[in-house]
Write an enzyme that holds these catalytic residues in place. Structure first.
Site, PDB file in Angstrom:
ATOM      1  CG  ASP A 279      11.329   1.490  13.155  1.00  0.00           C
ATOM      2  OD1 ASP A 279      12.284   1.898  12.468  1.00  0.00           O
ATOM      3  OD2 ASP A 279      10.142   1.536  12.780  1.00  0.00           O
TER       4      ASP A 279
ATOM      5  NE  ARG B 137      -0.341   0.078   4.836  1.00  0.00           N
ATOM      6  CZ  ARG B 137      -0.385   1.261   5.388  1.00  0.00           C
ATOM      7  NH1 ARG B 137      -1.229   2.172   4.958  1.00  0.00           N
ATOM      8  NH2 ARG B 137       0.391   1.570   6.403  1.00  0.00           N
TER       9      ARG B 137
ATOM     10  NE  ARG C 202      -0.491  10.617   7.106  1.00  0.00           N
ATOM     11  CZ  ARG C 202       0.573  10.957   7.807  1.00  0.00           C
ATOM     12  NH1 ARG C 202       0.906  12.229   7.912  1.00  0.00           N
ATOM     13  NH2 ARG C 202       1.291  10.041   8.411  1.00  0.00           N
TER      14      ARG C 202
ATOM     15  NE  ARG D  16      16.578  -2.899   0.428  1.00  0.00           N
ATOM     16  CZ  ARG D  16      16.118  -1.680   0.733  1.00  0.00           C
ATOM     17  NH1 ARG D  16      16.547  -0.625   0.074  1.00  0.00           N
ATOM     18  NH2 ARG D  16      15.239  -1.515   1.693  1.00  0.00           N
TER      19      ARG D  16
ATOM     20  CD  GLU E 258      20.395   8.626   3.918  1.00  0.00           C
ATOM     21  OE1 GLU E 258      20.316   9.057   5.068  1.00  0.00           O
ATOM     22  OE2 GLU E 258      19.563   7.845   3.421  1.00  0.00           O
TER      23      GLU E 258
ATOM     24  NE  ARG F  43      16.970   9.468   3.767  1.00  0.00           N
ATOM     25  CZ  ARG F  43      16.625   9.204   5.014  1.00  0.00           C
ATOM     26  NH1 ARG F  43      15.404   9.498   5.444  1.00  0.00           N
ATOM     27  NH2 ARG F  43      17.477   8.659   5.858  1.00  0.00           N
TER      28      ARG F  43
ATOM     29  CE1 TYR G  70      15.287  -0.640   9.674  1.00  0.00           C
ATOM     30  CE2 TYR G  70      13.035  -0.721  10.472  1.00  0.00           C
ATOM     31  CZ  TYR G  70      14.191  -0.017  10.221  1.00  0.00           C
ATOM     32  OH  TYR G  70      14.265   1.318  10.548  1.00  0.00           O
TER      33      TYR G  70
HETATM   34  P1  FAD Z   1      23.457  -2.253  16.244  1.00  0.00           P
HETATM   35  O1  FAD Z   1      23.165  -0.839  16.541  1.00  0.00           O
HETATM   36  O2  FAD Z   1      23.929  -2.591  14.887  1.00  0.00           O
HETATM   37  O3  FAD Z   1      24.484  -2.805  17.317  1.00  0.00           O
HETATM   38  C1  FAD Z   1      25.211  -3.985  17.143  1.00  0.00           C
HETATM   39  C2  FAD Z   1      26.630  -3.730  17.639  1.00  0.00           C
HETATM   40  O4  FAD Z   1      27.345  -4.965  17.663  1.00  0.00           O
HETATM   41  C3  FAD Z   1      27.438  -2.795  16.748  1.00  0.00           C
HETATM   42  O5  FAD Z   1      27.901  -1.700  17.506  1.00  0.00           O
HETATM   43  C4  FAD Z   1      28.560  -3.657  16.237  1.00  0.00           C
HETATM   44  O6  FAD Z   1      29.791  -2.962  16.086  1.00  0.00           O
HETATM   45  C5  FAD Z   1      28.675  -4.703  17.322  1.00  0.00           C
HETATM   46  N1  FAD Z   1      29.275  -5.952  16.849  1.00  0.00           N
HETATM   47  C6  FAD Z   1      28.907  -6.696  15.784  1.00  0.00           C
HETATM   48  N2  FAD Z   1      29.718  -7.774  15.669  1.00  0.00           N
HETATM   49  C7  FAD Z   1      30.612  -7.707  16.682  1.00  0.00           C
HETATM   50  C8  FAD Z   1      31.708  -8.522  17.079  1.00  0.00           C
HETATM   51  N3  FAD Z   1      32.045  -9.628  16.415  1.00  0.00           N
HETATM   52  N4  FAD Z   1      32.432  -8.150  18.164  1.00  0.00           N
HETATM   53  C9  FAD Z   1      32.112  -7.036  18.865  1.00  0.00           C
HETATM   54  N5  FAD Z   1      31.072  -6.219  18.513  1.00  0.00           N
HETATM   55  C10 FAD Z   1      30.349  -6.556  17.441  1.00  0.00           C
HETATM   56  N6  FAD Z   1      14.999   3.122  13.706  1.00  0.00           N
HETATM   57  C11 FAD Z   1      14.085   4.048  14.119  1.00  0.00           C
HETATM   58  O7  FAD Z   1      13.355   3.805  15.094  1.00  0.00           O
HETATM   59  N7  FAD Z   1      14.014   5.274  13.498  1.00  0.00           N
HETATM   60  C12 FAD Z   1      14.795   5.606  12.443  1.00  0.00           C
HETATM   61  O8  FAD Z   1      14.685   6.715  11.901  1.00  0.00           O
HETATM   62  C13 FAD Z   1      15.740   4.630  11.958  1.00  0.00           C
HETATM   63  N8  FAD Z   1      16.551   4.914  10.920  1.00  0.00           N
HETATM   64  C14 FAD Z   1      17.393   3.941  10.449  1.00  0.00           C
HETATM   65  C15 FAD Z   1      18.185   4.242   9.343  1.00  0.00           C
HETATM   66  C16 FAD Z   1      19.037   3.270   8.814  1.00  0.00           C
HETATM   67  C17 FAD Z   1      19.898   3.586   7.611  1.00  0.00           C
HETATM   68  C18 FAD Z   1      19.073   1.971   9.412  1.00  0.00           C
HETATM   69  C19 FAD Z   1      19.927   0.890   8.819  1.00  0.00           C
HETATM   70  C20 FAD Z   1      18.319   1.703  10.537  1.00  0.00           C
HETATM   71  C21 FAD Z   1      17.476   2.675  11.074  1.00  0.00           C
HETATM   72  N9  FAD Z   1      16.721   2.436  12.222  1.00  0.00           N
HETATM   73  C22 FAD Z   1      15.812   3.378  12.650  1.00  0.00           C
HETATM   74  C23 FAD Z   1      16.877   1.169  13.000  1.00  0.00           C
HETATM   75  C24 FAD Z   1      17.963   1.252  14.103  1.00  0.00           C
HETATM   76  O9  FAD Z   1      19.195   1.564  13.525  1.00  0.00           O
HETATM   77  C25 FAD Z   1      18.031  -0.108  14.847  1.00  0.00           C
HETATM   78  O10 FAD Z   1      16.810  -0.348  15.491  1.00  0.00           O
HETATM   79  C26 FAD Z   1      19.121  -0.211  15.917  1.00  0.00           C
HETATM   80  O11 FAD Z   1      20.339   0.300  15.495  1.00  0.00           O
HETATM   81  C27 FAD Z   1      19.323  -1.684  16.299  1.00  0.00           C
HETATM   82  O12 FAD Z   1      20.195  -1.808  17.398  1.00  0.00           O
HETATM   83  P2  FAD Z   1      21.025  -3.151  17.642  1.00  0.00           P
HETATM   84  O13 FAD Z   1      21.625  -3.029  18.983  1.00  0.00           O
HETATM   85  O14 FAD Z   1      20.182  -4.325  17.328  1.00  0.00           O
HETATM   86  O15 FAD Z   1      22.131  -3.160  16.488  1.00  0.00           O
END
Ligand code: FAD
Length: 375
Positions: free
Chosen positions: A357, A173, A177, A250, A307, A281, A355
């Protein structure tokens, strides 16, 4: 063997930080490691010219989950930022998401009734009963004008393919709005943590031992011997040495510049929806905090990030998981392997190849903490 820590948390992103906080609060001993030189994972912000630059892509916090909102606001004050992106189609500017401002600019219509009639007319003219690809799907949802100017080029840049060659299911979809509402996220709570996300994550990790520049997989045995249990938030396929194959992502590439001017585009996000502009963007980071520094002063310079959507290859920074059939099947194999790993919990966007948020990843970490820690 007497281990030093109850938990080793691999990854100082939101998932790891929230779990570590909860474990510490439950009286457990915790060590957090990250292979990057900084905490906060992908929500990391870095100050440049007084501006908090979102290094891994623009992050806007939005949630309908009151529990999560109450949780994050313990660690940061949030400003009243509202995401209202603008679309730039060859110099014509349109409001996003599609709303009455967009329709007025596109067709000169003034009332919701006129806008609905215009979209209905274009849908009927297209006469697509059974959309065969993304192009037909989009036209059958919003008509040809919105598709041509606001959907086609942007989507093709994002996916690196013509809309006719993309499957229809990608857009189930397209929200339209018939109100004058530019607020992109229809969330109850929204904002940016004052002072940046890194400061917020530092507060979550307050008083917790964190060691940076440590790759867990490089010295797995040694790290494993330091704790009873591991919370692993890195890529699940990397944990298993990619033995079943590489999970695909991606990717996005950012080109960031400091400009000697106070205002480049007047908005945090401008989407370039034509096919010819190579970037998708431009983010102007200062507008996430209304162009002010920490003391409320106007900033003389600005920082922008262009980007570019790019194909991901092994070794690149993983951004968005590709949840197609092939990758979902592959992930299921890793999920089975992960379930057999005693004393390791896989979590977060990379650990679960999902994915999330920010609010969802926090909710997930809190849920797991409750289960694991009984609090
Ligand atoms: P991460 O933040 O990736 O943390 C994982 C960590 O593990 C990293 O620091 C990494 O270095 C570490 N790691 C990995 N492997 C190892 C290893 N072998 N040894 C030691 N350390 C390691 N969410 C929203 O709510 N609003 C938004 O506007 C939004 N925008 C986004 C834009 C983009 C481009 C992307 C990709 C995501 C976006 N998100 C957004 C989602 C958000 O980024 C995630 O929800 C969040 O970062 C997830 O946290 P995490 O702890 O799971 O992962």
């Amino acid at each position: 063997m007497n281990k030093k820590y109850d938990y080793l948390v691999v990854g100082a992103g939101l998932y790891g930080a929230v779990f570590a906080h909860e474990a510490k609060a439950a009286g457990k001993s915790v060590l957090v490691i990250d292979r990057r030189p900084n905490i906060a994972g992908n929500v990391y912000t870095e100050e440049t010219e007084g501006i908090n630059v979102h290094k891994y892509g623009a992050h806007i916090f939005h949630t309908n989950n009151k529990k999560v909102w109450n949780y994050v606001t313990k660690f940061a004050d949030f400003n009243r930022f509202t995401n209202s992106p603008v679309a730039n189609y060859k110099g014509e500017l349109y409001s996003l998401p599609f709303n009455m401002y967009t329709f007025n600019k596109m067709w000169g219509v003034v009332t919701p009734e006129e806008a609905e009639a215009k979209i209905r007319q274009q849908r009927e003219e297209a006469g697509i009963a059974d959309p065969k690809n993304l192009e037909e799907q989009a036209i059958s949802l919003v008509g040809r004008d919105i598709f041509e100017k606001l959907v086609k080029g942007y989507t093709e840049k994002q996916w690196g393919r013509d809309c006719k060659d993309l499957p229809a299911f990608i857009i189930k979809r397209l929200p339209v709005r018939f109100t004058f509402d530019n607020n992109y996220f229809n969330a109850l709570y929204q904002g940016i943590p004052t002072g940046g996300y890194t400061k917020m994550v530092a507060n979550i990790l307050d008083d917790i031992e964190v060691i940076l520049n440590q790759d867990y997989l490089d010295r797995k045995e040694e790290f494993d011997s330091m704790a009873d249990k591991v919370i692993y938030t890195g890529p699940v396929d990397a944990y298993f040495g990619y033995r079943e194959g590489y999970l695909e992502y991606r990717s996005v590439r950012f080109e960031t510049e400091v400009l000697e001017q106070p205002n480049f585009q007047g908005n945090a996000a401008v989407n370039y929806t034509d096919r010819e502009t190579p970037w998708t963007r431009i983010i102007e980071h200062k507008w996430f905090e209304f162009g002010k520094d920490a003391n409320g002063n106007d900033l003389p310079k600005t920082v922008i990030s262009r980007e570019f959507s790019s194909e991901w290859k092994p070794g690149d920074e993983p951004y968005y998981p590709v949840n197609d059939e092939k990758n979902s099947e592959l992930y299921n194999k890793y999920k089975e392997l992960a379930a057999r790993e005693e004393n390791v919990i896989f979590g977060g966007r990379l650990g679960e190849y999902k994915y999330y948020d920010m609010d969802a990843v926090i909710a997930s970490a809190l849920e797991m903490s409750e289960k694991e820690l009984g609090r």
